[in-house]
Scaffold this motif. Structure first.
Motif, PDB file in Angstrom:
ATOM      1  N   MET A 138      10.239 -59.804 -43.666  1.00 48.46           N
ATOM      2  CA  MET A 138       9.321 -58.619 -43.999  1.00 48.46           C
ATOM      3  C   MET A 138       9.870 -57.982 -45.260  1.00 48.46           C
ATOM      4  SD  MET A 138       8.679 -55.265 -41.599  1.00 48.46           S
ATOM      5  CE  MET A 138      10.560 -55.143 -41.574  1.00 48.46           C
ATOM      6  N   HIS A 139       9.104 -57.449 -45.927  1.00 47.54           N
ATOM      7  CA  HIS A 139       9.417 -56.980 -47.148  1.00 47.54           C
ATOM      8  C   HIS A 139       8.875 -55.586 -47.334  1.00 47.54           C
ATOM      9  CE1 HIS A 139      10.018 -56.758 -51.949  1.00 47.54           C
ATOM     10  NE2 HIS A 139      10.995 -56.325 -51.269  1.00 47.54           N
ATOM     11  N   ILE A 140       9.829 -54.651 -47.485  1.00 51.81           N
ATOM     12  CA  ILE A 140       9.328 -53.133 -47.333  1.00 51.81           C
ATOM     13  C   ILE A 140       9.746 -52.459 -48.730  1.00 51.81           C
ATOM     14  CG2 ILE A 140       9.384 -50.879 -46.339  1.00 51.81           C
ATOM     15  CD1 ILE A 140      10.109 -52.120 -43.775  1.00 51.81           C
ATOM     16  N   VAL A 141       8.771 -51.749 -49.610  1.00 52.35           N
ATOM     17  CA  VAL A 141       9.135 -51.058 -50.821  1.00 52.35           C
ATOM     18  C   VAL A 141       9.066 -49.321 -50.332  1.00 52.35           C
ATOM     19  CG1 VAL A 141       8.617 -50.370 -52.969  1.00 52.35           C
ATOM     20  CG2 VAL A 141       8.321 -52.887 -52.137  1.00 52.35           C
ATOM     21  N   VAL A 142      10.136 -48.869 -50.885  1.00 49.61           N
ATOM     22  CA  VAL A 142      10.471 -47.448 -50.537  1.00 49.61           C
ATOM     23  C   VAL A 142      10.233 -46.750 -51.918  1.00 49.61           C
ATOM     24  CG1 VAL A 142      11.449 -45.348 -49.405  1.00 49.61           C
ATOM     25  CG2 VAL A 142      11.683 -47.660 -48.494  1.00 49.61           C
ATOM     26  N   CYS A 143       9.099 -45.962 -52.091  1.00 49.90           N
ATOM     27  CA  CYS A 143       9.087 -45.190 -53.310  1.00 49.90           C
ATOM     28  C   CYS A 143       9.937 -43.829 -53.093  1.00 49.90           C
ATOM     29  CB  CYS A 143       7.754 -44.771 -53.742  1.00 49.90           C
ATOM     30  SG  CYS A 143       6.575 -46.496 -53.976  1.00 49.90           S
ATOM     31  N   ILE A 144      10.823 -43.740 -53.931  1.00 51.53           N
ATOM     32  CA  ILE A 144      11.574 -42.457 -53.922  1.00 51.53           C
ATOM     33  C   ILE A 144      11.397 -41.538 -55.319  1.00 51.53           C
ATOM     34  CG2 ILE A 144      13.212 -43.259 -52.112  1.00 51.53           C
ATOM     35  CD1 ILE A 144      15.292 -43.476 -54.582  1.00 51.53           C
ATOM     36  N   LYS A 145      11.657 -40.371 -55.299  1.00 53.88           N
ATOM     37  CA  LYS A 145      11.763 -39.588 -56.661  1.00 53.88           C
ATOM     38  C   LYS A 145      13.052 -38.698 -56.832  1.00 53.88           C
ATOM     39  CE  LYS A 145       9.170 -36.248 -59.293  1.00 53.88           C
ATOM     40  NZ  LYS A 145       8.259 -35.418 -59.477  1.00 53.88           N
ATOM     41  N   GLN A 146      13.736 -38.821 -57.865  1.00 53.68           N
ATOM     42  CA  GLN A 146      14.737 -37.759 -57.905  1.00 53.68           C
ATOM     43  C   GLN A 146      14.222 -36.644 -58.630  1.00 53.68           C
ATOM     44  OE1 GLN A 146      18.394 -39.305 -59.902  1.00 53.68           O
ATOM     45  NE2 GLN A 146      18.289 -38.257 -61.360  1.00 53.68           N
ATOM     46  N   VAL A 147      14.652 -35.534 -57.764  1.00 53.92           N
ATOM     47  CA  VAL A 147      14.238 -33.991 -57.964  1.00 53.92           C
ATOM     48  C   VAL A 147      15.328 -33.289 -58.508  1.00 53.92           C
ATOM     49  CG1 VAL A 147      12.047 -34.393 -56.732  1.00 53.92           C
ATOM     50  CG2 VAL A 147      14.109 -33.494 -55.572  1.00 53.92           C
ATOM     51  N   ALA A 170       1.110 -46.644 -62.490  1.00 54.73           N
ATOM     52  CA  ALA A 170       2.760 -47.110 -62.837  1.00 54.73           C
ATOM     53  C   ALA A 170       3.313 -47.686 -61.782  1.00 54.73           C
ATOM     54  CB  ALA A 170       3.544 -46.180 -63.787  1.00 54.73           C
ATOM     55  N   LEU A 171       3.423 -46.890 -60.647  1.00 58.11           N
ATOM     56  CA  LEU A 171       4.157 -47.153 -59.399  1.00 58.11           C
ATOM     57  C   LEU A 171       3.300 -48.587 -58.873  1.00 58.11           C
ATOM     58  CD1 LEU A 171       5.194 -44.097 -57.976  1.00 58.11           C
ATOM     59  CD2 LEU A 171       6.772 -45.724 -58.609  1.00 58.11           C
ATOM     60  N   ALA A 172       1.967 -48.359 -58.664  1.00 55.56           N
ATOM     61  CA  ALA A 172       1.085 -49.602 -58.108  1.00 55.56           C
ATOM     62  C   ALA A 172       1.460 -50.817 -58.970  1.00 55.56           C
ATOM     63  CB  ALA A 172      -0.276 -49.116 -58.187  1.00 55.56           C
ATOM     64  N   ALA A 173       1.605 -50.710 -60.099  1.00 55.56           N
ATOM     65  CA  ALA A 173       1.846 -51.937 -60.968  1.00 55.56           C
ATOM     66  C   ALA A 173       3.311 -52.435 -60.792  1.00 55.56           C
ATOM     67  CB  ALA A 173       1.636 -51.575 -62.582  1.00 55.56           C
ATOM     68  N   ALA A 174       4.063 -51.561 -60.776  1.00 50.14           N
ATOM     69  CA  ALA A 174       5.345 -51.903 -60.178  1.00 50.14           C
ATOM     70  C   ALA A 174       5.703 -52.639 -58.954  1.00 50.14           C
ATOM     71  CB  ALA A 174       6.592 -50.742 -60.174  1.00 50.14           C
ATOM     72  N   VAL A 175       4.962 -52.363 -57.787  1.00 45.20           N
ATOM     73  CA  VAL A 175       4.802 -52.682 -56.270  1.00 45.20           C
ATOM     74  C   VAL A 175       4.096 -53.853 -56.522  1.00 45.20           C
ATOM     75  CG1 VAL A 175       3.765 -52.291 -54.130  1.00 45.20           C
ATOM     76  CG2 VAL A 175       4.733 -50.422 -55.332  1.00 45.20           C
ATOM     77  N   ARG A 176       3.218 -54.154 -57.236  1.00 45.78           N
ATOM     78  CA  ARG A 176       2.638 -55.615 -57.556  1.00 45.78           C
ATOM     79  C   ARG A 176       3.506 -56.444 -58.046  1.00 45.78           C
ATOM     80  NH1 ARG A 176      -1.639 -53.004 -60.073  1.00 45.78           N
ATOM     81  NH2 ARG A 176      -3.036 -52.339 -58.543  1.00 45.78           N
ATOM     82  N   LYS A 177       4.561 -56.127 -59.040  1.00 41.30           N
ATOM     83  CA  LYS A 177       5.431 -56.875 -59.694  1.00 41.30           C
ATOM     84  C   LYS A 177       6.384 -57.042 -58.691  1.00 41.30           C
ATOM     85  CE  LYS A 177       7.181 -58.740 -63.554  1.00 41.30           C
ATOM     86  NZ  LYS A 177       6.665 -59.542 -64.510  1.00 41.30           N
ATOM     87  N   ILE A 178       6.878 -56.250 -57.857  1.00 39.61           N
ATOM     88  CA  ILE A 178       7.998 -56.553 -57.033  1.00 39.61           C
ATOM     89  C   ILE A 178       7.442 -57.631 -55.855  1.00 39.61           C
ATOM     90  CG2 ILE A 178       9.251 -55.416 -54.840  1.00 39.61           C
ATOM     91  CD1 ILE A 178       9.087 -52.868 -56.707  1.00 39.61           C
ATOM     92  N   GLY A 179       6.084 -57.320 -55.374  1.00 37.33           N
ATOM     93  CA  GLY A 179       5.523 -58.293 -54.677  1.00 37.33           C
ATOM     94  C   GLY A 179       5.448 -59.648 -55.267  1.00 37.33           C
ATOM     95  N   SER A 180       5.202 -60.075 -56.471  1.00 41.36           N
ATOM     96  CA  SER A 180       4.827 -61.465 -57.165  1.00 41.36           C
ATOM     97  C   SER A 180       6.331 -61.932 -57.617  1.00 41.36           C
ATOM     98  CB  SER A 180       4.009 -61.284 -58.371  1.00 41.36           C
ATOM     99  OG  SER A 180       4.335 -60.388 -59.291  1.00 41.36           O
ATOM    100  N   SER A 181       7.355 -61.078 -57.864  1.00 39.76           N
ATOM    101  CA  SER A 181       8.553 -61.534 -58.455  1.00 39.76           C
ATOM    102  C   SER A 181       9.584 -61.484 -57.356  1.00 39.76           C
ATOM    103  CB  SER A 181       9.132 -60.900 -59.530  1.00 39.76           C
ATOM    104  OG  SER A 181       9.400 -59.615 -59.303  1.00 39.76           O
ATOM    105  N   ILE A 182       9.651 -60.871 -56.244  1.00 41.55           N
ATOM    106  CA  ILE A 182      10.642 -60.887 -55.322  1.00 41.55           C
ATOM    107  C   ILE A 182      10.154 -61.423 -54.004  1.00 41.55           C
ATOM    108  CG2 ILE A 182      12.341 -59.486 -54.188  1.00 41.55           C
ATOM    109  CD1 ILE A 182      12.208 -57.450 -56.545  1.00 41.55           C
TER     110      ILE A 182
END
Lengths: 369, 281
Positions: free
Chosen positions: B1-10, B100-112
């Protein structure tokens, strides 16, 4: 690590983006819509509050105000449609289908997105409730348009654009946001921020029905159960007539009890400012302000609260704001009506006692008269 | 299972100050933190990983300094961190951010590894919009589960997930199908402390840094300020009320009595209302 990209620097977008150049396609978008949120047979009051704001916007723009209703066919939906006209709708768009019985993102966002694409409103307002935020974020992304969350003020600019004002930077400043070149201009507003408009008995006028075009088998997410909240008392804060609240100036959790004691004697609700929730002293549902509850009581007593904008926007609708603070330069003195410069920790017990006496003396007067 | 957690530095909003004369934000020296709401998302993701196996990748978009927050997340126990950083992303509103985040999640999905669940906090403390989660979700075409208080059940074989979701007046129990995006409600779990071992490895860990191009962003025009349909026209300090608060002068009276006198002098009808209220009517 990745190599730095070689793509050229983009042109400064600030200027270009800030100019209104609405495409011919978007010029067809007319009228103001308010999404009427229903859950379990009841209309959320925020929807009627938005009808009040929407009416003003529509009048300024010289367009119609439409109520948009999505739900299962039946008595509750019919009643909500009828009620929309009493709160100022010129017409109503209704998408009725059994699969819309309870809120789910998939069918509701399809219904609303399709209705927008078919009937083309220029402004779409939703309540910033859990339902409204879930729906608005999904619909705005599908429509690729701008969405301004948690507005505290909605205006029409001289060029007919929606000027949506909301607190920013953690609530220390306000900003006015435009969606100049995309339609609809979407905004959410939190419950109790806008005043409830008067209800005027009116007959149902124009109703336009929209077919959902989706069946249960198309919907992936299933509702297995609904567990209603047992503790209804906490949700009363937003609608309480008298609210007593405390802030960091109280210094300790122990001293916060003084706020609760006064509230208890007054039959009032108690609340707090954000830092007290962050410290874990008070439950999150008692927080008053931009990220907590918005209140509109007849009397609001703020003890040891400095009054950052974040807090102010939550209490601006109160009829009488009383501040108790040792610092006479605290921002709360800029928007309170009545203030006393003293230590709340000392004053609160005396105030509780004095109110107790006063209100029981009132009892004697009443019995005597 | 692969989980991506989006966080933000505030910025730690409790410490932001407005300049008293110029009314501008004084950002200098304001410490940054991981958006507190995101910690509940990160914790829930790690719990699922600990129970069902798999990996947790944390993702953030921000300036190079946002690396600090990613290292912090690694200290808590995330397995991998991706920083999406590019000047093209600057000035993004919620729509451009979700692109931008959706693009990165897709890339994480395809490359990792393919992504089963994306977690976010329910909102940030600086923007407070709660829109980026749903935005990323729609762009990915995942099923959207917001304001989740509990993941009740996860069946990886059957690709199904059951959650409890906060809704108006109660809790919905929902069953959906992976992949899903979950925005996690605050106070739903006890966020773990980082371990010493994790802290040491986090300090040495390599943070994956992606530009827009690296992340496979197809259209730079949809990023940052240029890709944002909303325009901030004015930032201003609120106007004080015309009159400042009337100060109560006890003038020899006990202060509490004086205050009550003044309250009822300003709003004579209030006394009757409060009498009713105090008696429980």
């Amino acid at each position: 690590m990745a190599q730095p990209t070689k793509t050229p620097t983009p042109a400064p977008a600030g200027r270009a983006a800030a100019k209104k150049e609405l495409s011919e396609h978007f010029k067809q978008y007319k009228h103001v819509w308010v999404f009427i949120e229903q859950e379990r047979g009841h209309v959320h009051p925020v929807s009627w509050e938005l009808m009040g704001s929407g009416r003003k916007l529509a009048d300024k723009l010289g367009v119609d105000l439409a109520a948009v209703l999505i739900g299962a066919p039946g008595e509750a939906l019919n009643a909500a449609v009828a009620e929309s006209f009493c709160y100022g709708a010129d017409l109503a768009y209704v998408c009725a289908d059994p699969v819309l019985q309870d809120y789910r993102n998939e069918p509701y966002s399809k219904a609303l997105t399709d209705m927008v694409n078919t009937y083309k409103p220029e402004v779409l307002l939703l309540g910033a409730s859990t339902l409204g935020r879930d729906l608005a974020g999904a619909v705005a992304t599908t429509l690729l348009t701008g969405l301004t969350a948690d507005c505290t003020e909605l205006e029409v600019d001289t060029d007919g654009s929606l000027a949506a004002t909301r607190p920013t930077f953690g609530g220390s400043l306000l900003c006015t946001i435009y969606t100049l070149n995309f339609r609809p201009q979407m905004a959410t507003v939190r419950p109790r921020v806008m005043p409830m408009p008067d209800r005027v008995e009116k007959p149902i006028a124009r109703v336009i029905e929209h077919k959902l075009g989706m069946v249960e088998a198309d919907i992936v997410t299933k509702i297995l159960a609904f567990v209603p909240d047992r503790d209804k008392a906490t949700s009363n804060l937003a609608f309480a007539d008298v609210v007593v609240s405390g802030g960091l100036g109280l210094g300790s959790l122990e001293n916060f009890q003084l706020v609760k004691q006064l509230a208890s004697v007054l039959g009032a609700e108690y609340g707090c400012s954000r830092p007290l929730v962050q410290k874990g002293w008070v439950a999150a549902d008692r927080q008053i302000g931009q990220t907590g509850k918005t209140i509109r009581p007849k009397l609001y007593i703020a003890a040891g609260i400095s009054g950052a904008i974040q807090h102010r926007v939550g209490v601006d609708g109160a009829d009488l704001i009383v501040a108790i603070n040792t610092d006479k330069n605290a921002p709360i003195f800029d928007f309170a009506h009545l203030a006393i410069v003293t230590d709340a920790i000392r004053l609160l017990p005396a105030l509780t006692e004095a109110f107790r006496k006063r209100l029981s003396a009132h009892t004697r007067d009443r019995i005597a008269s | 299972m692969h989980i991506v957690v989006c966080i933000k530095q505030v910025p730690d909003s409790a410490q932001i100050r407005v300049h008293p004369v110029t009314n501008t934000i004084m950002r200098q020296g304001v410490p940054t933190i991981i958006n507190p709401y995101d910690l509940f998302a990160l914790e829930e993701a790690m719990r699922l990983r600990d129970k069902f196996g798999g990996e947790v990748t944390v993702l953030t978009m921000g300036p190079p300094s946002a690396e600090d927050s990613l290292r912090k997340a690694l200290t808590f126990g995330a397995d991998r961190a991706v920083l999406l950083t590019d000047r093209f992303f600057a000035g993004a509103d919620t729509l451009a951010t979700s692109y931008a985040l959706a693009a990165a999640v897709r890339k994480i999905g395809s490359s990792i590894a393919p992504v089963d669940i994306v977690f976010t906090g329910k909102q940030t403390i600086d923007g407070d919009t709660a829109q980026v989660g749903p935005g990323v979700c729609k762009r990915l075409g995942f099923l959207q589960l917001t304001y989740v208080s509990k993941v009740v059940n996860l069946d990886l074989q059957g690709r199904s997930i059951e959650v409890e979701r906060r809704s108006e007046g109660g809790v919905q129990v929902l069953r959906s199908t992976l992949p899903v995006l979950i925005t996690m409600l605050e106070g739903t779990n006890e966020v773990r402390r980082g371990s010493m071992v994790n802290a040491l490895s986090a300090a040495r860990a390599e943070i994956v840094k992606w530009s827009a191009q690296d992340a496979g962003v197809e259209d730079i025009g949809k990023c940052g300020l240029r890709g944002s349909p909303t325009v901030v026209k004015r930032v201003f300090a609120p106007t004080p009320r015309a009159e400042k608060a009337a100060l109560v002068d006890p003038a020899g009276r006990p202060p509490a009595d004086a205050l009550i006198e003044e309250i009822f002098k300003l709003r004579p009808k209030l006394e009757d209302d409060m009498f009713q209220l105090a008696r429980g009517f």
